[in-house]
Design an enzyme around this catalytic site. Sequence first.
Site, mmCIF file in Angstrom:
data_model
loop_
_atom_site.group_PDB
_atom_site.id
_atom_site.type_symbol
_atom_site.label_atom_id
_atom_site.label_comp_id
_atom_site.label_asym_id
_atom_site.label_seq_id
_atom_site.Cartn_x
_atom_site.Cartn_y
_atom_site.Cartn_z
ATOM 1 N N TYR A 190 -2.391 -1.017 11.004
ATOM 2 C CA TYR A 190 -2.450 -1.462 9.606
ATOM 3 C C TYR A 190 -1.202 -1.056 8.821
ATOM 4 C CZ TYR A 190 -4.195 -1.280 4.718
ATOM 5 O OH TYR A 190 -4.361 -1.416 3.364
ATOM 6 N N LYS A 236 1.626 -3.124 6.166
ATOM 7 C CA LYS A 236 1.863 -2.850 4.746
ATOM 8 C C LYS A 236 3.348 -2.563 4.495
ATOM 9 C CE LYS A 236 -1.576 -4.205 3.582
ATOM 10 N NZ LYS A 236 -1.955 -5.054 2.444
ATOM 11 N N SER A 261 0.843 -1.211 0.000
ATOM 12 C CA SER A 261 0.000 0.000 0.000
ATOM 13 C C SER A 261 0.870 1.250 0.000
ATOM 14 C CB SER A 261 -0.869 0.009 1.261
ATOM 15 O OG SER A 261 -1.541 1.235 1.398
#
Length: 254
Positions: free
Chosen positions: A157, A161, A144
């Site tokens: 999160y 990534k 990401s």
Amino acid sequence: MKLLEGKTVLVTGASTGIGRAAAIGAAQHGADVVINYHARDEDAEACIAAIEATGQRGLAVKGDVAEPETAKAFVAKAVEAFGKVDVMVNNAGICPFHAFLDMPVETFERTMRVNLHGAYFMVQAAANQMVAQGHGGAIVAVSSISALVGGEYQTHYTPTKAGVHSLMQSTAIALGKYKIRCNSLLPGTILTEINKDDLADDAKRTYMESRVPLGRLGAPEDMVGPIVFLASDMAAYVTGAALLVDGGMFVNLQ
Ligand SMILES: NC(=O)C1=CN([C@@H]2O[C@H](COP(=O)(O)OP(=O)(O)OC[C@H]3O[C@@H](n4cnc5c(N)ncnc54)[C@H](OP(=O)(O)O)[C@@H]3O)[C@@H](O)[C@H]2O)C=CC1
Ligand SMILES: C[C@H](O)[C@@H]1OC(=O)[C@H](O)[C@@H]1O
């Protein structure tokens, strides 16, 4: 031009969103496709129907990527059905938005296990199969833009990534001797189920759109060309790379 003719492509998290688009896109490029998913049985079936409508073969295998056994079973079922694994697209992921100071331990741990541990086990299982086959392969991990920048409600999160991106760098080194290429895709903000609630807030959505020089948020289909390219022989000398596909959002400081 079909870029994945004769290849068997595995995609995790392909019942919806980016994974679904990647799976159907791979079939449109001539691959037989095996998909993993966790909950959406009907959507997974619909994805297989769309794959088969291209004239290619498709197979759905249900399983939670957070469990190490899921990866081994996924690869084994793909080999049983289609004989080999040429490409692994590691895509399954979750992002339950939550503030940092009161982050529930379970939310943190689940996000880590699905996004990072899941990627590790899937990449490892695919790589072992590719090494045994002896003719190389390609691994594309969906990381990401969040590997490079932060998010107030994504503190659990964004490290996953960054971890996935880092995993591709290290596996590119570990697997280069086997002619297995490892690259990451870094999408910007793509309209899918993962951010449906977050972007239901009109002010937030308008702000996010305003950050994108190309003037719109992404669609899952925007990810297909970059994923297919990295998976294909067109990218034969590309490994350890990260491809940012964000409409220009990352470079838009002011
Ligand atoms: N959308 C975006 O803006 C961006 C997304 N990404 C990344 O792209 C990837 C795909 O996200 P996106 O398409 O947006 O999200 P979606 O929520 O639309 O799709 C997520 C997919 O992952 C599957 N999945 C979730 N948990 C598990 C699990 N434990 N085991 C197996 N499969 C699972 C879901 O299957 P099911 O529902 O059947 O459980 C679904 O198929 C994620 O890794 C995400 O981090 C990266 C950058 C931006
Ligand atoms: C879920 C988010 O909207 C999405 O996921 C990411 O990786 C990016 O941070 C996007 O904003």
